[in-house]
Design a protein around this motif. Structure first.
Motif, PDB file in Angstrom:
ATOM      1  N   MET A 160       0.790  -1.246  -0.151  1.00  0.00           N
ATOM      2  CA  MET A 160      -0.074  -0.012   0.031  1.00  0.00           C
ATOM      3  C   MET A 160       0.803   1.287  -0.006  1.00  0.00           C
ATOM      4  N   ASP A 161       1.950   1.051   0.267  1.00  0.00           N
ATOM      5  CA  ASP A 161       2.893   2.322   0.344  1.00  0.00           C
ATOM      6  C   ASP A 161       4.075   2.400  -0.870  1.00  0.00           C
ATOM      7  N   LYS A 162       3.503   2.084  -2.041  1.00  0.00           N
ATOM      8  CA  LYS A 162       4.275   2.214  -3.255  1.00  0.00           C
ATOM      9  C   LYS A 162       4.236   3.822  -3.773  1.00  0.00           C
ATOM     10  N   PHE A 163       5.132   4.423  -3.433  1.00  0.00           N
ATOM     11  CA  PHE A 163       5.369   5.985  -3.424  1.00  0.00           C
ATOM     12  C   PHE A 163       5.991   6.030  -4.878  1.00  0.00           C
ATOM     13  N   ASP A 164       5.944   6.903  -5.840  1.00  0.00           N
ATOM     14  CA  ASP A 164       6.703   7.452  -6.815  1.00  0.00           C
ATOM     15  C   ASP A 164       6.984   6.247  -7.614  1.00  0.00           C
ATOM     16  N   GLY A 165       6.491   5.226  -7.848  1.00  0.00           N
ATOM     17  CA  GLY A 165       6.845   3.935  -8.458  1.00  0.00           C
ATOM     18  C   GLY A 165       7.893   3.317  -8.115  1.00  0.00           C
ATOM     19  N   ALA A 166       8.334   3.639  -7.005  1.00  0.00           N
ATOM     20  CA  ALA A 166       9.838   3.096  -6.270  1.00  0.00           C
ATOM     21  C   ALA A 166       9.937   3.133  -4.957  1.00  0.00           C
ATOM     22  N   ALA A 167       8.805   3.388  -4.018  1.00  0.00           N
ATOM     23  CA  ALA A 167       8.926   3.657  -2.667  1.00  0.00           C
ATOM     24  C   ALA A 167       8.808   2.154  -1.991  1.00  0.00           C
ATOM     25  N   ILE A 168       8.107   2.319  -0.838  1.00  0.00           N
ATOM     26  CA  ILE A 168       8.375   1.037   0.241  1.00  0.00           C
ATOM     27  C   ILE A 168       6.819   0.064  -0.269  1.00  0.00           C
ATOM     28  N   GLY A 169       7.457  -1.196  -0.665  1.00  0.00           N
ATOM     29  CA  GLY A 169       6.115  -1.934  -0.892  1.00  0.00           C
ATOM     30  C   GLY A 169       6.463  -3.251  -0.159  1.00  0.00           C
ATOM     31  N   ALA A 170       6.108  -4.291  -0.794  1.00  0.00           N
ATOM     32  CA  ALA A 170       6.375  -5.565  -0.219  1.00  0.00           C
ATOM     33  C   ALA A 170       7.619  -6.130   0.034  1.00  0.00           C
ATOM     34  N   ILE A 171       8.111  -6.825   1.156  1.00  0.00           N
ATOM     35  CA  ILE A 171       9.584  -7.091   1.477  1.00  0.00           C
ATOM     36  C   ILE A 171       9.474  -8.703   1.771  1.00  0.00           C
ATOM     37  N   ASN A 172      10.590  -9.177   1.433  1.00  0.00           N
ATOM     38  CA  ASN A 172      10.573 -10.891   1.339  1.00  0.00           C
ATOM     39  C   ASN A 172      11.100 -10.836   2.891  1.00  0.00           C
ATOM     40  N   THR A 173      10.124 -11.313   3.787  1.00  0.00           N
ATOM     41  CA  THR A 173      10.402 -11.477   5.310  1.00  0.00           C
ATOM     42  C   THR A 173      11.129 -12.621   5.513  1.00  0.00           C
ATOM     43  N   ASP A 174      11.337 -13.530   4.522  1.00  0.00           N
ATOM     44  CA  ASP A 174      12.330 -14.704   4.843  1.00  0.00           C
ATOM     45  C   ASP A 174      13.839 -14.474   4.680  1.00  0.00           C
ATOM     46  N   SER A 175      14.105 -13.501   4.396  1.00  0.00           N
ATOM     47  CA  SER A 175      15.508 -13.296   3.894  1.00  0.00           C
ATOM     48  C   SER A 175      16.190 -12.296   5.118  1.00  0.00           C
ATOM     49  N   TYR A 176      15.404 -11.505   5.749  1.00  0.00           N
ATOM     50  CA  TYR A 176      15.908 -10.603   6.484  1.00  0.00           C
ATOM     51  C   TYR A 176      15.370 -10.786   7.902  1.00  0.00           C
ATOM     52  N   SER A 177      16.212 -10.379   9.050  1.00  0.00           N
ATOM     53  CA  SER A 177      15.810 -10.505  10.361  1.00  0.00           C
ATOM     54  C   SER A 177      14.652  -9.469  10.696  1.00  0.00           C
ATOM     55  N   GLU A 212       4.689  12.502  -6.088  1.00  0.00           N
ATOM     56  CA  GLU A 212       3.244  12.221  -5.714  1.00  0.00           C
ATOM     57  C   GLU A 212       3.273  13.106  -4.560  1.00  0.00           C
ATOM     58  N   PRO A 213       2.032  13.713  -4.383  1.00  0.00           N
ATOM     59  CA  PRO A 213       1.955  14.599  -3.189  1.00  0.00           C
ATOM     60  C   PRO A 213       1.652  13.790  -1.902  1.00  0.00           C
ATOM     61  N   ARG A 214       1.493  12.600  -1.969  1.00  0.00           N
ATOM     62  CA  ARG A 214       1.398  11.662  -0.539  1.00  0.00           C
ATOM     63  C   ARG A 214       2.972  11.596  -0.434  1.00  0.00           C
ATOM     64  N   LEU A 215       3.786  11.396  -1.218  1.00  0.00           N
ATOM     65  CA  LEU A 215       5.214  11.223  -0.929  1.00  0.00           C
ATOM     66  C   LEU A 215       5.799  12.718  -0.174  1.00  0.00           C
ATOM     67  N   ALA A 216       5.424  13.679  -0.764  1.00  0.00           N
ATOM     68  CA  ALA A 216       5.695  14.802  -0.262  1.00  0.00           C
ATOM     69  C   ALA A 216       5.109  15.076   1.179  1.00  0.00           C
ATOM     70  N   ARG A 217       3.998  14.626   1.464  1.00  0.00           N
ATOM     71  CA  ARG A 217       3.216  14.542   2.784  1.00  0.00           C
ATOM     72  C   ARG A 217       4.134  13.667   3.765  1.00  0.00           C
ATOM     73  N   SER A 218       4.557  12.554   3.232  1.00  0.00           N
ATOM     74  CA  SER A 218       5.434  11.975   3.942  1.00  0.00           C
ATOM     75  C   SER A 218       6.647  12.540   4.236  1.00  0.00           C
ATOM     76  N   MET A 219       7.287  13.199   3.684  1.00  0.00           N
ATOM     77  CA  MET A 219       8.682  13.694   3.688  1.00  0.00           C
ATOM     78  C   MET A 219       8.508  14.749   4.894  1.00  0.00           C
ATOM     79  N   ARG A 220       7.370  15.407   4.647  1.00  0.00           N
ATOM     80  CA  ARG A 220       6.912  16.596   5.457  1.00  0.00           C
ATOM     81  C   ARG A 220       6.778  16.104   6.960  1.00  0.00           C
ATOM     82  N   PHE A 221       6.233  14.905   7.208  1.00  0.00           N
ATOM     83  CA  PHE A 221       6.038  14.360   8.341  1.00  0.00           C
ATOM     84  C   PHE A 221       7.509  14.222   9.093  1.00  0.00           C
ATOM     85  N   ILE A 222       8.435  13.825   8.426  1.00  0.00           N
ATOM     86  CA  ILE A 222       9.648  13.771   9.201  1.00  0.00           C
ATOM     87  C   ILE A 222      10.630  14.998   8.945  1.00  0.00           C
ATOM     88  N   GLY A 223      10.040  16.023   8.424  1.00  0.00           N
ATOM     89  CA  GLY A 223      10.734  17.312   8.627  1.00  0.00           C
ATOM     90  C   GLY A 223      11.217  17.687   7.017  1.00  0.00           C
TER      91      GLY A 223
END
Length: 280
Positions: A160-177, A212-223
């Motif tokens: 659900m968090d696929k920002f700008d076509g390359a942001a945060i999406g699904a991760i392979n939880t079997d590969s990392y701690s 994407e405006p929602r990525l800009a909002r996410s960036m604004r959240f952390i300053g």
């Protein structure tokens, strides 16, 4: 007592709007950001693509995201994604330290000659309506565009968090701690902070980005407060033109993320040729 339960207990005693509750929440948030910064530097390392081999790693990641996953650009036999702007760009990468695989990349398009344009000038010039902040008003060497941010699918966390076509999406939880997973949602933030460090060190005074405006909002959240300088347009999805200066970055970045930025800046500073960052 767990942090959440402690906050709830204090809130029940003093009220949600009390100074004690707000102070505790603020302290808790700062500690969490410091912890994230620590995890980031423990598992991930920013790099500048000085060599052809590192540049090729960046181009391959871009191909995977922009050509295969998002379909923004057509596939090709070389399985790399490049364009005319790479001739005067600098690339940053983030490497997963343990397995030495790359977790993300971003580029800074840095024109020097009068005929060298930013992508935003060539393809989206009409999207900038804040005329005073248009790139044409400033010397070429004082502007840059942050573009082609790409995070490989295995390092994404939530679909659900696929920002700008390359942001945060699904991760392979079997590969990392489980501990490592906590810093992966901040890979995109780390890439922006790495880009900021490079641009500031290079004397750039005006940074531009189409996002994407929602990525800009996410960036604004952390300053990281990008200023929108035009309306939302249809360019690989709904995007708008944004602008930020080094002063805007330093003024608004919270203490916790300032620590993360400084760690990234020092890591990049220790790398060969960080002071010159030669262009192709």
């Amino acid at each position: 007592m767990q942090k959440g339960k402690l906050v709830q207990k204090v809130q029940n005693i003093f009220g949600a709007n009390s100074r004690v509750t707000k102070a505790l929440k603020g302290y808790q948030k700062l500690q969490e950001v410091k912890e994230i910064s620590h995890h980031f530097s423990t598992y991930l390392a920013p790099k500048i693509a000085h060599s052809d081999a590192l540049k090729n790693e960046s181009y391959k990641m871009r191909y995977q995201v922009y050509c295969i996953e998002e379909g923004f650009e057509p596939p090709n036999d070389l399985e790399i994604e490049t364009d005319e702007f790479d001739a005067y760009s600098s690339c940053c990468l983030i490497e997963h330290i343990q397995n030495q695989r790359f977790a993300g990349t971003v580029r800074l398009v840095r024109p020097q000659a009068k005929d060298q344009l930013l992508p935003i000038e060539k393809y989206c010039s009409n999207s900038i309506t804040h005329n005073a902040l248009a790139p044409r008003n400033f010397p070429r060497h004082e502007i840059c565009e942050i573009s082609r941010l790409a995070v490989p699918n295995e390092f994404r966390r939530r679909q659900m968090d696929k920002f700008d076509g390359a942001a945060i999406g699904a991760i392979n939880t079997d590969s990392y701690s489980e501990t490592e997973l906590r810093c992966f949602p901040f890979i995109a933030i780390g890439l922006y902070l790495a880009a900021a460090a490079v641009s500031i060190n290079s004397g750039v005074k005006h940074n531009y980005v189409m996002m994407e405006p929602r990525l800009a909002r996410s960036m604004r959240f952390i300053g990281i407060r990008f200023e929108q300088i035009g309306p939302i347009v249809d360019y690989h999805g709904k995007r708008a033109a944004y602008h930020i200066t080094p002063e805007m970055l330093h003024r608004n970045l919270p203490k916790g993320f300032s620590i993360m930025y400084e760690n990234i800046r020092q890591t990049l500073k220790s790398q060969e040729n960080f002071s010159s960052l030669p262009l192709d």
